[in-house]
Design an enzyme around this catalytic site. Structure first.
Site, PDB file in Angstrom:
ATOM      1  CB  CYS A   1      -1.125  -0.028   1.277  1.00 51.56           C
ATOM      2  SG  CYS A   1      -2.142   1.090   1.100  1.00 51.56           S
TER       3      CYS A   1
ATOM      4  CD  GLU B   1      -0.142  -5.199   5.967  1.00 55.48           C
ATOM      5  OE1 GLU B   1      -0.027  -6.041   4.635  1.00 55.48           O
ATOM      6  OE2 GLU B   1      -0.430  -4.219   5.782  1.00 55.48           O
TER       7      GLU B   1
ATOM      8  CG  HIS C   1      -3.106  -3.500   3.770  1.00 55.95           C
ATOM      9  ND1 HIS C   1      -1.875  -2.605   4.093  1.00 55.95           N
ATOM     10  CD2 HIS C   1      -3.974  -2.380   3.379  1.00 55.95           C
ATOM     11  CE1 HIS C   1      -2.138  -1.402   4.040  1.00 55.95           C
ATOM     12  NE2 HIS C   1      -3.496  -1.225   3.369  1.00 55.95           N
TER      13      HIS C   1
END
Lengths: 291, 191
Positions: B79, B171, B169
């Site tokens: 991002c 994560e 994302h």
């Protein structure tokens, strides 16, 4: 689908962590804040110190002002509504605001009910001065929490008190036996599931920032060392002698909150801090609004 | 293996957790001296790109990070991290480190109301959850840039040699596909 939206809203708060959210009253200030490294801005007609000075009823900002600020920056734009004023929230959602702060800084519109934040697609941040308030706001649909502190004073004592209290209450919930959690939920007046989450994870289920009285880089680092995940700075920046410099210094202090050498460097020669008022000198306690 | 995670602002802890779940060690990079620690890869996390770049410059770290990337250090930008690496940011007055030959569009899906979750294919792996938070996408890529994922014809993941970027994302999910892909890149670079 609703649940997915809530997750996305909590995740935006995760992206703000380690950052500084600054109060701004016009597009020019918003640009200064962004240049200084703010991770978001809070669009307001008057900063809390001026709301305090002016007295009277204080309300949501003019949509025109909010749109101008949205057009001026690429970082997220937040704005405040009065506690319980769900129509102000509808207006801000229509403006596609990135975060709504249901805030005790404005005059409350409802002395019993907060907004049912589950009804909205845009995210909400709410103030809290203890764990019970924080979890009640979360059960109403807040996807981010901040301490209330005492806005517009430049006096950090209440933000410290609220952060310490929330952290110690979290540690207390963690230390309980499982069969004690039910009574804890009753005491805190919050749903059992949220207490269970805190017990298992040792943290709130959403991101937790500090707010209300932060005026210097050292104040900001103090909040971070006490366990806040980021900082709101309201009056502290644009009520000071050199806003751009102070804003950049606070941003650096939040990133390197554990390095006193960097904190010393950034604290140097910032010009005058906001004058501030001691909390015992004030009549209006904003933190008592909305419990 | 040790991965350095830029920890100036944003969602860096989430990357550390994902790496830990995969048995990989990591450390936080908050100032210049942290960049001298031995590392086998570098992660630029999600957050606000303007904030991160301002801090990279003010803390005198931008040049050193750029040097590391140009010398072949594997880097993974998610991002905001994608924006930091892009050669051109189409709709913003400045680009940042400009090490990767892509044209990115900032806040390309609009404000928070435009944030969304989707399921897509990453480099042939299907059913990967993509989480987009006020995300950018890649408008075009230069020569030598491999497109790794698309959503509705928009490029959302790409690689150029030692640089990997995603507009979303990974994560924030429990699916380790993309972190595993990055760790493979790091392992290859170690040989």
């Amino acid at each position: 689908m609703k649940n997915e939206r809530y997750e996305l809203n909590k995740e935006l708060a995760q992206m703000l962590k380690g950052g500084v959210i600054m109060d701004v009253t016009n597009a020019e200030q918003a640009k200064i804040a962004q240049e200084a490294g703010a991770c978001a801005v809070m669009a307001l007609e008057r900063i809390p110190a001026d709301i305090r000075a002016a007295g009277g009823v204080s309300r949501m900002s003019d949509p025109k002002l909010i749109k101008e600020i949205q057009a001026a920056v690429t970082i997220p734009v937040m704005a405040k509504i009065r506690i319980g004023h769900f129509v102000e929230a509808q207006v801000l959602e229509a403006l596609e605001i990135d975060y709504i702060d249901e805030s005790e800084v404005l005059s409350p519109a409802d002395d019993i009910y907060h907004v049912n934040k589950h009804e909205f697609k845009v995210p909400f941040v709410c103030g809290a001065k203890n764990l019970g308030e924080a979890l009640r706001r979360i059960s109403e649909g807040a996807s981010m929490i901040r301490t209330k502190g005492e806005p517009g004073t430049g006096d950090v004592i209440q933000a410290v008190k609220h952060t310490r209290l929330i952290m110690s209450e979290i540690r207390n919930v963690q230390s309980l036996r499982e069969d004690e959690l039910f009574v804890k939920a009753k005491e805190l007046q919050v749903p059992y599931d949220l207490v269970k989450y805190v017990h298992e994870n040792g943290k709130l289920p959403v991101v937790n920032f500090a707010a209300g009285g932060v005026a210097t880089p050292a104040d900001a680092a103090l909040m971070m060392q006490l366990g806040a995940e980021g900082v709101f700075v309201g009056s502290g920046i644009f009520k000071s002698g050199n806003p751009a410099r102070r804003a950049a210094a606070i941003v650096k202090a939040v990133t390197n909150y554990n390095d006193p050498k960097i904190l010393a460097e950034v604290s140097e020669n910032l010009g005058e801090a906001m004058v501030g008022i001691n909390e015992e000198e004030i009549q209006l306690l904003m933190r008592e609004r909305g419990i | 293996m040790q991965i350095g995670i830029l920890a100036l602002q944003g969602a860096f802890i989430e990357h550390a957790k994902m790496l830990k779940a995969l048995g990989i060690g990591s450390f936080e990079i908050r100032q210049k001296k942290d960049l001298s620690k031995p590392m086998n890869g570098l992660i630029l996390p999600g957050g606000e790109s303007t904030t991160m770049y301002k801090l990279l410059v003010d803390l005198d770290m931008a040049e050193k990070v750029k040097e590391l990337i140009e010398s072949g250090m594997p880097v993974f930008g998610t991002c905001a991290g994608l924006l930091l690496l892009a050669k051109t940011v189409h709709n913003y007055k400045q680009a940042y480190m400009q090490t990767m030959d892509i044209v990115a569009k900032k806040n390309a899906f609009g404000r928070q109301l435009g944030s969304f979750r989707a399921t897509g294919t990453f480099n042939g792996v299907t059913d990967v959850t993509f989480v987009f938070i006020r995300a950018p996408y890649i408008e075009s890529v230069g020569e030598g840039v491999e497109v790794l994922a698309e959503i509705d014809g928009l490029i959302v993941a790409a690689r150029q040699k030692n640089q990997l970027v995603t507009a979303f994302h990974p994560e924030l999910t429990t699916n380790p596909t993309i972190h595993k892909y990055f760790i493979k890149m790091c392992e290859k670079a170690m040989k």
